[in-house]
Design an enzyme around this catalytic site. Structure first.
Site, PDB file in Angstrom:
ATOM      1  CB  CYS A   1      -0.981  -0.026   1.166  1.00  0.00           C
ATOM      2  SG  CYS A   1      -2.333   1.155   0.989  1.00  0.00           S
TER       3      CYS A   1
ATOM      4  CG  HIS B   1      -3.241  -2.868   4.081  1.00  0.00           C
ATOM      5  ND1 HIS B   1      -2.396  -2.317   5.024  1.00  0.00           N
ATOM      6  CD2 HIS B   1      -3.728  -1.827   3.360  1.00  0.00           C
ATOM      7  CE1 HIS B   1      -2.383  -0.999   4.884  1.00  0.00           C
ATOM      8  NE2 HIS B   1      -3.179  -0.678   3.879  1.00  0.00           N
TER       9      HIS B   1
ATOM     10  CD  GLU C   1      -0.778  -5.309   6.474  1.00  0.00           C
ATOM     11  OE1 GLU C   1      -1.151  -4.141   6.670  1.00  0.00           O
ATOM     12  OE2 GLU C   1      -0.503  -5.756   5.339  1.00  0.00           O
TER      13      GLU C   1
END
EC number: 4.3.3.6
Length: 219
Positions: free
Chosen positions: A87, A196, A198
């Site tokens: 990002c 993202h 994660e």
């Protein structure tokens, strides 16, 4: 096998979930550290620049006459160690950032470079316009066998690929913007994802980056 150290730039943004996802890989030889200065960076075989706010991260790298900024540029372009931007991190690895003069006074020294792409910040709107999408994986890496989704939060948009060296690893579709939107790219030692990884349970991209760092270290 000797220890492999992957650093996560921990100046601002979503660095703790990245660290936790690498820990989920359960690789005994993998050491994950937070990177906040040049000394920390020097310990790394590879580095992750997490999502957050790209102009804030750039300001954090500007202290002491751009000491950390210059060290990161050296890490990417001279040492050519693996680096992954997610990002905002992908924005900071991009060669061209659209309209960046409206957001910062760093000019041509806003981004670190490494990915020959043109990128647009916050393309899809505000936080309320965030979305989860299914990824179309183009890479044949074994890390990407499962069906994968991506969380796009104030995501950037890769407007243009500027070099044949840039490989598209994944795309997605959006109801307003159509199919084949670029989600992940790779160029030599650099990996960029507009989403993202994660924030969702899977660790596919962490596994992919670990393999990239391992191949670099033992090549």
């Amino acid at each position: 096998m000797s220890e492999i150290t992957i650093g996560v730039l921990s100046l601002q943004g979503d660095f703790e979930p990245h660290i936790n996802h690498f820990i989920k890989l359960q690789i005994p030889s993998l050491n994950i550290i937070q990177v906040r200065n040049v000394h920390d960076l020097g310990l790394c075989d590879g580095l992750v620049i997490p999502g957050g706010e790209s102009t804030t991260v750039r300001r954090c790298c500007a202290y002491e006459n751009d000491t950390l900024y210059n060290a990161l540029v050296h890490f990417i372009h001279v040492l050519k160690k693996p680096i992954w931007g997610t990002c905002a991190g992908c924005i900071l690895l991009s060669k061209n950032v659209e309209n960046i003069k409206l957001y910062s006074n760093f000019g041509n020294k806003f981004s670190f470079g490494g990915l020959d792409i043109t990128i647009c910040r916050n393309f899809y709107g505000s936080q309320n316009d965030s979305f989860i999408c299914s990824l179309n994986i183009i890479s044949d890496s074994s890390a990407f066998k499962k069906d994968l989704t991506a969380a796009c939060i104030r995501a950037p948009y890769i407007r243009e690929i500027l070099s044949d060296e840039v490989k598209v690893l994944a795309t997605f579709s959006h109801e307003s913007y159509g199919p084949n939107i670029i989600a992940a790219v790779e160029q030599n030692n650099c990996l960029g994802t507009v989403f993202h990884p994660e924030l969702l349970p899977h660790t596919a991209f962490q596994q992919y980056f670990y393999e990239k760092v391992k191949n670099y270290k033992y090549s």
